[in-house]
Each structure stands twice: as C-alpha cells, then as structure tokens.
Design a protein around this motif. Structure first.
Motif, PDB file in Angstrom:
ATOM      1  N   LEU A   1     129.047   6.764  12.582  1.00 45.70           N
ATOM      2  CA  LEU A   1     129.704   7.697  13.905  1.00 45.70           C
ATOM      3  C   LEU A   1     130.734   6.514  14.327  1.00 45.70           C
ATOM      4  CD1 LEU A   1     126.888   8.716  15.750  1.00 45.70           C
ATOM      5  CD2 LEU A   1     127.850  10.172  14.145  1.00 45.70           C
ATOM      6  N   VAL A   2     131.140   5.117  14.027  1.00 43.96           N
ATOM      7  CA  VAL A   2     131.974   4.726  14.567  1.00 43.96           C
ATOM      8  C   VAL A   2     132.915   4.114  13.617  1.00 43.96           C
ATOM      9  CG1 VAL A   2     132.654   2.195  15.156  1.00 43.96           C
ATOM     10  CG2 VAL A   2     130.699   3.014  15.857  1.00 43.96           C
ATOM     11  N   GLN A   3     134.854   5.249  13.907  1.00 41.53           N
ATOM     12  CA  GLN A   3     135.774   5.143  13.272  1.00 41.53           C
ATOM     13  C   GLN A   3     136.179   4.309  13.061  1.00 41.53           C
ATOM     14  OE1 GLN A   3     134.806   8.562  14.973  1.00 41.53           O
ATOM     15  NE2 GLN A   3     133.954   9.103  13.454  1.00 41.53           N
ATOM     16  N   SER A   4     136.415   4.147  14.933  1.00 39.17           N
ATOM     17  CA  SER A   4     137.244   2.766  15.294  1.00 39.17           C
ATOM     18  C   SER A   4     137.374   2.495  16.380  1.00 39.17           C
ATOM     19  CB  SER A   4     139.475   3.256  15.048  1.00 39.17           C
ATOM     20  OG  SER A   4     139.397   3.886  15.093  1.00 39.17           O
ATOM     21  N   GLY A   5     137.767   1.082  16.869  1.00 40.94           N
ATOM     22  CA  GLY A   5     137.213   1.112  18.449  1.00 40.94           C
ATOM     23  C   GLY A   5     136.690  -0.128  18.346  1.00 40.94           C
ATOM     24  N   ALA A   6     137.185  -0.284  19.932  1.00 41.45           N
ATOM     25  CA  ALA A   6     135.369  -1.093  19.748  1.00 41.45           C
ATOM     26  C   ALA A   6     134.624  -0.025  21.276  1.00 41.45           C
ATOM     27  CB  ALA A   6     136.168  -2.337  21.340  1.00 41.45           C
ATOM     28  N   TYR A   7     133.884  -1.055  20.574  1.00 42.58           N
ATOM     29  CA  TYR A   7     132.210  -0.304  21.252  1.00 42.58           C
ATOM     30  C   TYR A   7     131.337  -1.258  22.101  1.00 42.58           C
ATOM     31  CZ  TYR A   7     133.149   3.661  18.792  1.00 42.58           C
ATOM     32  OH  TYR A   7     133.596   5.272  18.496  1.00 42.58           O
ATOM     33  N   GLU A   8     131.390  -1.516  22.693  1.00 41.07           N
ATOM     34  CA  GLU A   8     130.231  -1.503  23.920  1.00 41.07           C
ATOM     35  C   GLU A   8     128.668  -1.179  24.299  1.00 41.07           C
ATOM     36  OE1 GLU A   8     132.062  -2.598  27.244  1.00 41.07           O
ATOM     37  OE2 GLU A   8     133.346  -3.653  26.712  1.00 41.07           O
ATOM     38  N   TYR A   9     127.785  -2.257  24.037  1.00 39.94           N
ATOM     39  CA  TYR A   9     126.570  -1.708  24.417  1.00 39.94           C
ATOM     40  C   TYR A   9     126.259  -1.790  25.890  1.00 39.94           C
ATOM     41  CZ  TYR A   9     126.115  -0.459  19.040  1.00 39.94           C
ATOM     42  OH  TYR A   9     126.690  -0.113  18.215  1.00 39.94           O
ATOM     43  N   SER A  10     125.569  -0.571  26.599  1.00 43.68           N
ATOM     44  CA  SER A  10     126.152  -0.225  27.523  1.00 43.68           C
ATOM     45  C   SER A  10     124.493  -1.008  28.291  1.00 43.68           C
ATOM     46  CB  SER A  10     126.751   0.826  28.307  1.00 43.68           C
ATOM     47  OG  SER A  10     126.582   0.975  29.648  1.00 43.68           O
ATOM     48  N   TRP A  11     124.527  -0.197  29.794  1.00 41.20           N
ATOM     49  CA  TRP A  11     123.713  -0.751  30.400  1.00 41.20           C
ATOM     50  C   TRP A  11     121.895   0.050  29.981  1.00 41.20           C
ATOM     51  CZ3 TRP A  11     121.422   3.615  32.972  1.00 41.20           C
ATOM     52  CH2 TRP A  11     121.586   4.458  32.655  1.00 41.20           C
ATOM     53  N   ALA A  12     121.718   0.889  29.623  1.00 38.73           N
ATOM     54  CA  ALA A  12     120.427   1.683  29.255  1.00 38.73           C
ATOM     55  C   ALA A  12     120.059   1.029  28.311  1.00 38.73           C
ATOM     56  CB  ALA A  12     120.699   3.062  29.287  1.00 38.73           C
ATOM     57  N   TYR A  13     121.158   0.744  27.111  1.00 38.76           N
ATOM     58  CA  TYR A  13     120.100  -0.032  26.338  1.00 38.76           C
ATOM     59  C   TYR A  13     119.771  -1.513  26.492  1.00 38.76           C
ATOM     60  CZ  TYR A  13     120.539  -2.570  22.081  1.00 38.76           C
ATOM     61  OH  TYR A  13     120.596  -2.496  20.280  1.00 38.76           O
ATOM     62  N   GLY A  14     120.614  -1.944  27.835  1.00 37.16           N
ATOM     63  CA  GLY A  14     119.913  -3.035  28.063  1.00 37.16           C
ATOM     64  C   GLY A  14     118.608  -3.384  28.668  1.00 37.16           C
ATOM     65  N   PHE A  15     118.642  -1.313  29.327  1.00 30.99           N
ATOM     66  CA  PHE A  15     117.302  -1.489  30.022  1.00 30.99           C
ATOM     67  C   PHE A  15     115.703  -1.724  28.772  1.00 30.99           C
ATOM     68  CE2 PHE A  15     119.357  -0.024  34.088  1.00 30.99           C
ATOM     69  CZ  PHE A  15     117.949  -0.994  34.706  1.00 30.99           C
ATOM     70  N   ALA A  16     116.122  -0.881  27.530  1.00 32.95           N
ATOM     71  CA  ALA A  16     115.451  -1.345  26.874  1.00 32.95           C
ATOM     72  C   ALA A  16     114.966  -2.230  26.194  1.00 32.95           C
ATOM     73  CB  ALA A  16     116.041   0.215  25.331  1.00 32.95           C
ATOM     74  N   TRP A  17     116.002  -3.311  26.117  1.00 32.38           N
ATOM     75  CA  TRP A  17     115.544  -4.979  25.895  1.00 32.38           C
ATOM     76  C   TRP A  17     115.329  -5.395  26.945  1.00 32.38           C
ATOM     77  CZ3 TRP A  17     115.379  -6.363  21.644  1.00 32.38           C
ATOM     78  CH2 TRP A  17     116.005  -6.556  19.930  1.00 32.38           C
ATOM     79  N   GLY A  18     115.409  -4.864  28.143  1.00 33.40           N
ATOM     80  CA  GLY A  18     114.562  -5.224  28.859  1.00 33.40           C
ATOM     81  C   GLY A  18     113.253  -4.874  29.825  1.00 33.40           C
ATOM     82  N   ALA A  19     112.849  -3.889  29.249  1.00 37.47           N
ATOM     83  CA  ALA A  19     111.309  -3.541  29.049  1.00 37.47           C
ATOM     84  C   ALA A  19     111.227  -3.835  27.524  1.00 37.47           C
ATOM     85  CB  ALA A  19     111.589  -1.417  28.759  1.00 37.47           C
ATOM     86  N   THR A  20     111.870  -4.206  26.655  1.00 34.74           N
ATOM     87  CA  THR A  20     110.924  -5.063  25.376  1.00 34.74           C
ATOM     88  C   THR A  20     110.725  -6.300  25.636  1.00 34.74           C
ATOM     89  OG1 THR A  20     111.792  -3.273  23.387  1.00 34.74           O
ATOM     90  CG2 THR A  20     110.944  -5.511  22.961  1.00 34.74           C
ATOM     91  N   ILE A  21     111.098  -7.132  26.359  1.00 35.71           N
ATOM     92  CA  ILE A  21     111.132  -8.453  26.805  1.00 35.71           C
ATOM     93  C   ILE A  21     109.734  -9.089  28.083  1.00 35.71           C
ATOM     94  CG2 ILE A  21     112.756 -10.502  27.890  1.00 35.71           C
ATOM     95  CD1 ILE A  21     114.819  -9.263  26.641  1.00 35.71           C
ATOM     96  N   LEU A  22     109.947  -8.328  29.037  1.00 41.54           N
ATOM     97  CA  LEU A  22     108.636  -8.250  29.342  1.00 41.54           C
ATOM     98  C   LEU A  22     107.416  -8.053  28.688  1.00 41.54           C
ATOM     99  CD1 LEU A  22     110.333  -5.911  32.652  1.00 41.54           C
ATOM    100  CD2 LEU A  22     109.100  -7.771  32.506  1.00 41.54           C
ATOM    101  N   THR A  23     107.867  -7.042  27.974  1.00 43.11           N
ATOM    102  CA  THR A  23     106.071  -6.535  27.502  1.00 43.11           C
ATOM    103  C   THR A  23     106.108  -7.886  26.432  1.00 43.11           C
ATOM    104  OG1 THR A  23     106.968  -3.928  27.176  1.00 43.11           O
ATOM    105  CG2 THR A  23     105.781  -4.816  25.381  1.00 43.11           C
ATOM    106  N   ILE A  24     107.046  -8.043  25.627  1.00 38.31           N
ATOM    107  CA  ILE A  24     106.535 -10.204  24.767  1.00 38.31           C
ATOM    108  C   ILE A  24     106.074 -10.686  25.587  1.00 38.31           C
ATOM    109  CG2 ILE A  24     107.475 -11.668  23.805  1.00 38.31           C
ATOM    110  CD1 ILE A  24     109.467 -10.143  22.647  1.00 38.31           C
ATOM    111  N   GLY A  25     106.099 -10.888  27.120  1.00 39.01           N
ATOM    112  CA  GLY A  25     105.242 -11.559  28.153  1.00 39.01           C
ATOM    113  C   GLY A  25     104.466 -11.119  27.932  1.00 39.01           C
ATOM    114  N   CYS A  26     104.407 -10.041  28.903  1.00 37.81           N
ATOM    115  CA  CYS A  26     103.385  -9.402  29.500  1.00 37.81           C
ATOM    116  C   CYS A  26     101.699 -10.250  27.717  1.00 37.81           C
ATOM    117  CB  CYS A  26     103.171  -8.331  30.033  1.00 37.81           C
ATOM    118  SG  CYS A  26     103.743  -7.801  31.138  1.00 37.81           S
ATOM    119  N   GLY A  27     102.065  -9.517  26.696  1.00 42.56           N
ATOM    120  CA  GLY A  27     101.392  -9.439  25.586  1.00 42.56           C
ATOM    121  C   GLY A  27     100.474 -10.605  25.299  1.00 42.56           C
TER     122      GLY A  27
END
Length: 182
Positions: free
Chosen positions: A130-156
């Motif tokens: 989907l990216v034709q040109s320009g700079a993109y940033e992965y933002s806060w909701a993507y960060g929340f998904a990573w946060g959930a994954t990291i918490l799950t690693i620790g809990c596991g």
C-alpha cells in the motif's frame, strides 16, 4: 521465586491483573479506528485505511487483502486465548490448582506466537502493498498490540515458573531467614 520480601500469597494476584492489562491493550489495538499507521496524507487501522487531506478523507477497506484478514484473525484468536487464560488463572489461583499453571503458560506462549506473527505480517505487507511514497510511522494502537504481546511473554514465563514455588505460593513452607542468632 523472589526472596527479597515479596509475600507470595499476596502477590499471586499480580499475574491475573497483568493478563487483564494485556487483554485491555489488545482490545484497544483491535478497536482503534486509526492509529496503526500514520503519515501526512494516509492513515490506517487494522480494519481500514484513509487517504487524502484533512477535509476529505477517502476510506477503503483493508479486509479485501488476505494479509490484513490473516493479521486480524491472528490478533482475535490471540485475544480469545488471552481471555481463556485469564479465566483459567483465576480458577487456578482460587482453587489452588498448580497443575493448571503450566497449561496457562503454554497457552500464553501460543498467544505470543500468534500475535508476533500478526505484528510482523502487518508492517511488512502494508509497506509492500500500500505504500507508494513518503514516510510512515507505526503509531499508538500498533504499540498497544506490541505491549500486550510483551506482557504476555512475561506472564507466560512466570506461569511456567510458578509450579516450582507452589509451596511458597500457598504459604506451606517455613520462612527462611538470612541471619539466624544462636
């Protein structure tokens, strides 16, 4: 497990609370209408993307792409398994069933695998397709998904280690003192 003053019977409820926090993070990440990808003229969530300028954004559905469907499915399956683990953890710690703790840890590692794959597929395919040109940033909701994954690693990890300390967890051992007077 921690011999530095943590009381196991009181602290055993931290893990279900961390699982609840991971569930909340996943719900935020899945339900965000924008916030996975941001740029000046384009932003996207897990479900749809918007192109254009401020007064007129043109929406389009991301669910027509197979990689977006796979990402959404993996995240939803991970969330469902997280909810099951949360319920099992409350049952295991209320009924004092340490045999369930390793099962919960194993399921949490499956959740980590599913969410990790989803969180790698999304940016790779998004930028390739989907990216034709320009700079993109992965933002806060993507960060929340990573946060959930990291918490799950620790809990596991902790749920896999807890059965080794079940006597300490339930208060069945004698206290160990660093200094003993004669």
């Amino acid at each position: 497990m921690f011999k530095c003053g943590l009381a196991f019977p009181r602290c055993r409820w931290i893990l279900p609370l961390l699982l609840l926090l991971a569930i909340i993070f996943d719900i935020i990440a899945l339900g965000a209408s924008s916030g996975w990808v941001d740029s000046k003229y384009h932003y996207a969530s897990l479900w749809q993307q918007f192109r254009g300028r401020e007064p007129t954004w043109e929406p389009s559905d991301l669910m027509e792409y197979g990689w977006a469907q796979a990402t959404a499915a993996l995240m939803i399956i991970g969330l469902i398994l997280l909810i099951i683990c949360f319920i099992l953890s409350i049952v295991a710690l209320c009924k004092e069933r340490p045999s369930l703790l390793r099962v919960i840890g194993f399921i949490l590692f499956i959740v980590v695998l599913l969410q990790f794959v989803a969180l790698v597929i999304y940016p790779v395919k998004f930028t390739n397709v989907l990216v034709q040109s320009g700079a993109y940033e992965y933002s806060w909701a993507y960060g929340f998904a990573w946060g959930a994954t990291i918490l799950t690693i620790g809990c596991g990890i902790f749920f896999c280690c807890l059965p080794k300390y079940e006597d300490d967890l339930y208060g069945l051992t004698k206290p160990y003192y660093i200094y003993q007077s004669n």
